[in-house]
Design a protein around this motif. Sequence first.
Motif, PDB file in Angstrom:
ATOM      1  N   SER A   3       0.829  -1.202   0.000  1.00 28.63           N
ATOM      2  CA  SER A   3       0.000   0.000   0.000  1.00 28.63           C
ATOM      3  C   SER A   3       0.868   1.259   0.000  1.00 28.63           C
ATOM      4  CB  SER A   3      -0.890   0.006   1.247  1.00 28.63           C
ATOM      5  OG  SER A   3      -1.558   1.230   1.372  1.00 28.63           O
ATOM      6  N   PRO A   4       0.390   2.328  -0.639  1.00 28.01           N
ATOM      7  CA  PRO A   4       1.128   3.592  -0.578  1.00 28.01           C
ATOM      8  C   PRO A   4       1.015   4.254   0.807  1.00 28.01           C
ATOM      9  CG  PRO A   4      -0.886   3.853  -1.855  1.00 28.01           C
ATOM     10  CD  PRO A   4      -0.761   2.394  -1.528  1.00 28.01           C
ATOM     11  N   ASP A   5       0.049   3.821   1.607  1.00 26.92           N
ATOM     12  CA  ASP A   5      -0.120   4.369   2.951  1.00 26.92           C
ATOM     13  C   ASP A   5       0.917   3.724   3.876  1.00 26.92           C
ATOM     14  OD1 ASP A   5      -1.218   5.637   5.234  1.00 26.92           O
ATOM     15  OD2 ASP A   5      -2.392   3.836   5.660  1.00 26.92           O
ATOM     16  N   PRO A   6       1.799   4.517   4.496  1.00 29.26           N
ATOM     17  CA  PRO A   6       2.867   3.946   5.325  1.00 29.26           C
ATOM     18  C   PRO A   6       2.362   3.120   6.509  1.00 29.26           C
ATOM     19  CG  PRO A   6       3.198   6.320   5.027  1.00 29.26           C
ATOM     20  CD  PRO A   6       1.884   5.968   4.407  1.00 29.26           C
ATOM     21  N   LEU A   7       1.258   3.518   7.129  1.00 28.25           N
ATOM     22  CA  LEU A   7       0.737   2.769   8.272  1.00 28.25           C
ATOM     23  C   LEU A   7       0.186   1.418   7.826  1.00 28.25           C
ATOM     24  CD1 LEU A   7       0.223   2.691  11.276  1.00 28.25           C
ATOM     25  CD2 LEU A   7      -1.923   3.898  10.893  1.00 28.25           C
ATOM     26  N   THR A   8      -0.534   1.403   6.722  1.00 29.99           N
ATOM     27  CA  THR A   8      -1.060   0.148   6.190  1.00 29.99           C
ATOM     28  C   THR A   8       0.084  -0.770   5.778  1.00 29.99           C
ATOM     29  OG1 THR A   8      -3.061   1.245   5.448  1.00 29.99           O
ATOM     30  CG2 THR A   8      -2.554  -0.859   4.425  1.00 29.99           C
ATOM     31  N   LYS A   9       1.111  -0.213   5.166  1.00 30.61           N
ATOM     32  CA  LYS A   9       2.278  -0.999   4.765  1.00 30.61           C
ATOM     33  C   LYS A   9       2.974  -1.583   5.993  1.00 30.61           C
ATOM     34  CE  LYS A   9       6.507  -0.809   2.103  1.00 30.61           C
ATOM     35  NZ  LYS A   9       7.346  -0.035   1.206  1.00 30.61           N
ATOM     36  N   ALA A  10       3.146  -0.790   7.038  1.00 32.28           N
ATOM     37  CA  ALA A  10       3.799  -1.264   8.263  1.00 32.28           C
ATOM     38  C   ALA A  10       2.990  -2.386   8.905  1.00 32.28           C
ATOM     39  CB  ALA A  10       3.982  -0.106   9.241  1.00 32.28           C
ATOM     40  N   ARG A  11       1.672  -2.260   8.904  1.00 37.76           N
ATOM     41  CA  ARG A  11       0.827  -3.323   9.462  1.00 37.76           C
ATOM     42  C   ARG A  11       0.963  -4.602   8.642  1.00 37.76           C
ATOM     43  NH1 ARG A  11      -4.299   0.571  10.656  1.00 37.76           N
ATOM     44  NH2 ARG A  11      -3.696   1.163  12.773  1.00 37.76           N
ATOM     45  N   GLY A  12       1.039  -4.473   7.335  1.00 39.54           N
ATOM     46  CA  GLY A  12       1.226  -5.653   6.481  1.00 39.54           C
ATOM     47  C   GLY A  12       2.534  -6.348   6.766  1.00 39.54           C
ATOM     48  N   ILE A  13       3.586  -5.574   6.968  1.00 41.69           N
ATOM     49  CA  ILE A  13       4.887  -6.147   7.297  1.00 41.69           C
ATOM     50  C   ILE A  13       4.816  -6.854   8.652  1.00 41.69           C
ATOM     51  CG2 ILE A  13       7.276  -5.563   7.876  1.00 41.69           C
ATOM     52  CD1 ILE A  13       7.022  -3.331   5.692  1.00 41.69           C
ATOM     53  N   CYS A  14       4.150  -6.234   9.617  1.00 39.99           N
ATOM     54  CA  CYS A  14       3.998  -6.861  10.935  1.00 39.99           C
ATOM     55  C   CYS A  14       3.244  -8.179  10.836  1.00 39.99           C
ATOM     56  CB  CYS A  14       3.256  -5.921  11.891  1.00 39.99           C
ATOM     57  SG  CYS A  14       4.260  -4.562  12.497  1.00 39.99           S
ATOM     58  N   MET A  15       2.210  -8.213  10.008  1.00 38.31           N
ATOM     59  CA  MET A  15       1.419  -9.445   9.874  1.00 38.31           C
ATOM     60  C   MET A  15       2.261 -10.571   9.272  1.00 38.31           C
ATOM     61  SD  MET A  15      -2.399  -8.171   8.929  1.00 38.31           S
ATOM     62  CE  MET A  15      -3.152  -9.754   9.216  1.00 38.31           C
ATOM     63  N   GLU A  16       3.231 -10.223   8.457  1.00 39.77           N
ATOM     64  CA  GLU A  16       4.070 -11.243   7.834  1.00 39.77           C
ATOM     65  C   GLU A  16       5.269 -11.625   8.680  1.00 39.77           C
ATOM     66  OE1 GLU A  16       5.337 -10.256   3.934  1.00 39.77           O
ATOM     67  OE2 GLU A  16       3.344 -10.488   3.074  1.00 39.77           O
ATOM     68  N   LYS A  17       5.819 -10.693   9.460  1.00 39.88           N
ATOM     69  CA  LYS A  17       7.117 -10.936  10.084  1.00 39.88           C
ATOM     70  C   LYS A  17       7.130 -10.955  11.601  1.00 39.88           C
ATOM     71  CE  LYS A  17       9.412  -9.204   6.049  1.00 39.88           C
ATOM     72  NZ  LYS A  17      10.356  -8.309   5.459  1.00 39.88           N
ATOM     73  N   ASP A  18       6.132 -10.401  12.265  1.00 34.89           N
ATOM     74  CA  ASP A  18       6.135 -10.347  13.728  1.00 34.89           C
ATOM     75  C   ASP A  18       5.500 -11.624  14.288  1.00 34.89           C
ATOM     76  OD1 ASP A  18       4.672  -9.571  16.423  1.00 34.89           O
ATOM     77  OD2 ASP A  18       6.334  -8.146  16.149  1.00 34.89           O
ATOM     78  N   HIS A  19       6.273 -12.362  15.077  1.00 35.41           N
ATOM     79  CA  HIS A  19       5.800 -13.649  15.586  1.00 35.41           C
ATOM     80  C   HIS A  19       4.603 -13.500  16.517  1.00 35.41           C
ATOM     81  CE1 HIS A  19       9.008 -15.832  13.701  1.00 35.41           C
ATOM     82  NE2 HIS A  19       9.893 -14.975  14.185  1.00 35.41           N
ATOM     83  N   HIS A  20       4.580 -12.458  17.327  1.00 35.66           N
ATOM     84  CA  HIS A  20       3.449 -12.242  18.238  1.00 35.66           C
ATOM     85  C   HIS A  20       2.170 -11.965  17.440  1.00 35.66           C
ATOM     86  CE1 HIS A  20       1.324 -11.205  21.866  1.00 35.66           C
ATOM     87  NE2 HIS A  20       1.015 -10.021  21.376  1.00 35.66           N
ATOM     88  N   VAL A  21       2.262 -11.140  16.421  1.00 37.04           N
ATOM     89  CA  VAL A  21       1.106 -10.837  15.572  1.00 37.04           C
ATOM     90  C   VAL A  21       0.650 -12.107  14.848  1.00 37.04           C
ATOM     91  CG1 VAL A  21       0.322  -9.540  13.546  1.00 37.04           C
ATOM     92  CG2 VAL A  21       1.688  -8.396  15.295  1.00 37.04           C
ATOM     93  N   GLN A  22       1.588 -12.894  14.359  1.00 41.40           N
ATOM     94  CA  GLN A  22       1.231 -14.127  13.652  1.00 41.40           C
ATOM     95  C   GLN A  22       0.514 -15.116  14.578  1.00 41.40           C
ATOM     96  OE1 GLN A  22       4.932 -15.474  11.995  1.00 41.40           O
ATOM     97  NE2 GLN A  22       4.754 -14.134  10.209  1.00 41.40           N
ATOM     98  N   LYS A  23       0.950 -15.192  15.828  1.00 43.27           N
ATOM     99  CA  LYS A  23       0.300 -16.085  16.788  1.00 43.27           C
ATOM    100  C   LYS A  23      -1.149 -15.656  17.022  1.00 43.27           C
ATOM    101  CE  LYS A  23       0.712 -17.776  21.501  1.00 43.27           C
ATOM    102  NZ  LYS A  23       1.454 -17.688  22.753  1.00 43.27           N
TER     103      LYS A  23
END
Length: 74
Positions: free
Chosen positions: A8-28
């Motif tokens: 996404s061009p929106d930085p917050l949406t992009k950061a959330r997408g990265i968190c969903m893919e890479k943050d283990h706590h978010v993935q759990k």
Amino acid sequence: MPNYDENSPDPLTKARGICMEKDHHVQKILTTLKACEERIASKSYTAETCHQETMDLIEALDHCVGDSAFLRIK
């Protein structure tokens, strides 16, 4: 389930997408939410909702992006 796009061009949406893919706590938490949604979908009637799991995911995403969320605001 929230839909976040790391492209996404929106930085917050992009950061959330990265968190969903890479943050283990978010993935759990995301796994827990998906299991809840599957449990509800498998029943013809239930009073159960996935509200708490959704709130947990939003909180985890906010925590994940919290340090970088406002760095690009001018």
